[in-house]
Design a protein around this motif. Structure first.
Motif, PDB file in Angstrom:
ATOM      1  N   SER A  51      89.509  67.433  65.448  1.00  0.00           N
ATOM      2  CA  SER A  51      88.673  68.001  66.499  1.00  0.00           C
ATOM      3  C   SER A  51      87.580  67.004  66.820  1.00  0.00           C
ATOM      4  N   GLU A  52      87.079  67.084  68.034  1.00  0.00           N
ATOM      5  CA  GLU A  52      85.992  66.203  68.459  1.00  0.00           C
ATOM      6  C   GLU A  52      84.765  67.031  68.804  1.00  0.00           C
ATOM      7  N   ILE A  53      83.612  66.498  68.467  1.00  0.00           N
ATOM      8  CA  ILE A  53      82.344  67.088  68.882  1.00  0.00           C
ATOM      9  C   ILE A  53      81.809  66.187  69.985  1.00  0.00           C
ATOM     10  N   ARG A  54      81.590  66.773  71.160  1.00  0.00           N
ATOM     11  CA  ARG A  54      81.186  65.999  72.344  1.00  0.00           C
ATOM     12  C   ARG A  54      79.762  66.348  72.773  1.00  0.00           C
ATOM     13  N   SER A  60      63.788  65.200  62.746  1.00  0.00           N
ATOM     14  CA  SER A  60      62.588  64.374  62.900  1.00  0.00           C
ATOM     15  C   SER A  60      62.752  63.142  62.005  1.00  0.00           C
ATOM     16  N   PRO A  61      61.980  62.087  62.260  1.00  0.00           N
ATOM     17  CA  PRO A  61      62.130  60.860  61.463  1.00  0.00           C
ATOM     18  C   PRO A  61      61.907  61.049  59.961  1.00  0.00           C
ATOM     19  N   GLU A  62      61.150  62.061  59.576  1.00  0.00           N
ATOM     20  CA  GLU A  62      60.844  62.289  58.160  1.00  0.00           C
ATOM     21  C   GLU A  62      61.902  63.125  57.442  1.00  0.00           C
ATOM     22  N   GLU A  63      62.795  63.739  58.191  1.00  0.00           N
ATOM     23  CA  GLU A  63      63.785  64.637  57.588  1.00  0.00           C
ATOM     24  C   GLU A  63      65.147  63.960  57.462  1.00  0.00           C
ATOM     25  N   LYS A  64      65.997  64.530  56.607  1.00  0.00           N
ATOM     26  CA  LYS A  64      67.325  63.956  56.422  1.00  0.00           C
ATOM     27  C   LYS A  64      68.253  64.386  57.561  1.00  0.00           C
ATOM     28  N   ASN A  65      69.393  63.691  57.677  1.00  0.00           N
ATOM     29  CA  ASN A  65      70.371  63.976  58.722  1.00  0.00           C
ATOM     30  C   ASN A  65      70.898  65.400  58.594  1.00  0.00           C
ATOM     31  N   TYR A  66      71.250  65.987  59.749  1.00  0.00           N
ATOM     32  CA  TYR A  66      71.849  67.322  59.737  1.00  0.00           C
ATOM     33  C   TYR A  66      73.123  67.325  58.906  1.00  0.00           C
ATOM     34  N   LYS A  67      73.994  66.361  59.155  1.00  0.00           N
ATOM     35  CA  LYS A  67      75.284  66.272  58.457  1.00  0.00           C
ATOM     36  C   LYS A  67      75.599  64.809  58.172  1.00  0.00           C
ATOM     37  N   GLU A  68      76.412  64.603  57.120  1.00  0.00           N
ATOM     38  CA  GLU A  68      76.889  63.279  56.742  1.00  0.00           C
ATOM     39  C   GLU A  68      78.413  63.277  56.770  1.00  0.00           C
ATOM     40  N   VAL A  69      79.017  62.099  56.934  1.00  0.00           N
ATOM     41  CA  VAL A  69      80.462  61.975  56.851  1.00  0.00           C
ATOM     42  C   VAL A  69      80.906  62.512  55.491  1.00  0.00           C
ATOM     43  N   GLY A  70      81.936  63.345  55.505  1.00  0.00           N
ATOM     44  CA  GLY A  70      82.434  63.977  54.285  1.00  0.00           C
ATOM     45  C   GLY A  70      81.951  65.401  54.106  1.00  0.00           C
ATOM     46  N   ASP A  71      80.915  65.808  54.862  1.00  0.00           N
ATOM     47  CA  ASP A  71      80.401  67.177  54.767  1.00  0.00           C
ATOM     48  C   ASP A  71      81.370  68.166  55.417  1.00  0.00           C
ATOM     49  N   ASP A  72      81.396  69.378  54.882  1.00  0.00           N
ATOM     50  CA  ASP A  72      82.111  70.468  55.531  1.00  0.00           C
ATOM     51  C   ASP A  72      81.252  71.000  56.664  1.00  0.00           C
ATOM     52  N   VAL A  73      81.898  71.297  57.783  1.00  0.00           N
ATOM     53  CA  VAL A  73      81.207  71.781  58.980  1.00  0.00           C
ATOM     54  C   VAL A  73      81.865  73.083  59.405  1.00  0.00           C
ATOM     55  N   LYS A  74      81.059  74.054  59.749  1.00  0.00           N
ATOM     56  CA  LYS A  74      81.534  75.332  60.280  1.00  0.00           C
ATOM     57  C   LYS A  74      81.226  75.376  61.772  1.00  0.00           C
ATOM     58  N   ALA A  75      82.004  76.126  62.525  1.00  0.00           N
ATOM     59  CA  ALA A  75      81.720  76.303  63.943  1.00  0.00           C
ATOM     60  C   ALA A  75      80.296  76.834  64.098  1.00  0.00           C
ATOM     61  N   GLY A  76      79.535  76.206  64.955  1.00  0.00           N
ATOM     62  CA  GLY A  76      78.147  76.605  65.173  1.00  0.00           C
ATOM     63  C   GLY A  76      77.137  75.771  64.409  1.00  0.00           C
ATOM     64  N   ASP A  77      77.601  74.966  63.429  1.00  0.00           N
ATOM     65  CA  ASP A  77      76.683  74.093  62.689  1.00  0.00           C
ATOM     66  C   ASP A  77      76.136  73.000  63.603  1.00  0.00           C
ATOM     67  N   VAL A  78      74.860  72.707  63.450  1.00  0.00           N
ATOM     68  CA  VAL A  78      74.213  71.633  64.209  1.00  0.00           C
ATOM     69  C   VAL A  78      74.535  70.303  63.529  1.00  0.00           C
ATOM     70  N   VAL A  79      74.985  69.334  64.328  1.00  0.00           N
ATOM     71  CA  VAL A  79      75.271  67.998  63.791  1.00  0.00           C
ATOM     72  C   VAL A  79      74.298  66.954  64.324  1.00  0.00           C
ATOM     73  N   GLY A  80      73.517  67.322  65.336  1.00  0.00           N
ATOM     74  CA  GLY A  80      72.547  66.388  65.895  1.00  0.00           C
ATOM     75  C   GLY A  80      71.812  66.993  67.072  1.00  0.00           C
ATOM     76  N   LEU A  81      71.009  66.149  67.709  1.00  0.00           N
ATOM     77  CA  LEU A  81      70.231  66.547  68.882  1.00  0.00           C
ATOM     78  C   LEU A  81      70.448  65.536  70.001  1.00  0.00           C
ATOM     79  N   LYS A 110      76.241  71.276  68.608  1.00  0.00           N
ATOM     80  CA  LYS A 110      76.884  72.123  67.599  1.00  0.00           C
ATOM     81  C   LYS A 110      78.391  71.906  67.594  1.00  0.00           C
ATOM     82  N   SER A 111      78.968  72.106  66.431  1.00  0.00           N
ATOM     83  CA  SER A 111      80.415  72.013  66.290  1.00  0.00           C
ATOM     84  C   SER A 111      81.067  73.260  66.877  1.00  0.00           C
ATOM     85  N   ASP A 112      82.221  73.062  67.503  1.00  0.00           N
ATOM     86  CA  ASP A 112      83.009  74.185  68.022  1.00  0.00           C
ATOM     87  C   ASP A 112      84.090  74.628  67.053  1.00  0.00           C
TER      88      ASP A 112
END
Length: 80
Positions: free
Chosen positions: A4-7, A19-40, A51-53
Motif C-alpha cells: 500500500s502507498e501513503i500519498r 516538532s523539532p524536539e520530538e521523535k518521528n511519528y513512525k519509523e521504517v519497520g513499525d506497524d501502522v494501523k489505518a488512521g495512524d499519523v505518519v507525518g505532517l 494518515k495511513s489508509d
C-alpha cells in the motif's frame, strides 16, 4: 504480501515529526494501523496530518523530512 502507498493529500513541506524536539511519528519497520499519523504537510503555516489508509508494516519513506512534496506524491510504503 500486498503493498500500500501513503500519498500526500496536498502540496507543501513534509515533516516526519510533530516538532523539532520530538521523535518521528513512525519509523521504517513499525506497524501502522489505518488512521495512524505518519507525518505532517505544512502549507503557509497550516499543518495537515498525513494518515495511513491501511494496516501494515512501514517498509519505506519515499519523502525525507522537510522535502517539498506535491499532492498525490507517495510519501511512504506499507506491506500487509
Amino acid at each position: 504480501m500486498a503493498k500500500s502507498e501513503i500519498r500526500s493529500p496536498l502540496p507543501g513541506v513534509f515533516y516526519r515529526r510533530p516538532s523539532p524536539e520530538e521523535k518521528n511519528y513512525k519509523e521504517v519497520g513499525d506497524d501502522v494501523k489505518a488512521g495512524d499519523v505518519v507525518g505532517l504537510v505544512e502549507v503557509m503555516k497550516t499543518y495537515t496530518e498525513v494518515k495511513s489508509d491501511a494496516d501494515g508494516k512501514l517498509t519505506a519513506f519515499l519523502a525525507e523530512d522537510e522535502d517539498a512534496i506535491m499532492p498525490g506524491q507517495v510519501i511512504a510504503e506499507l506491506e500487509s
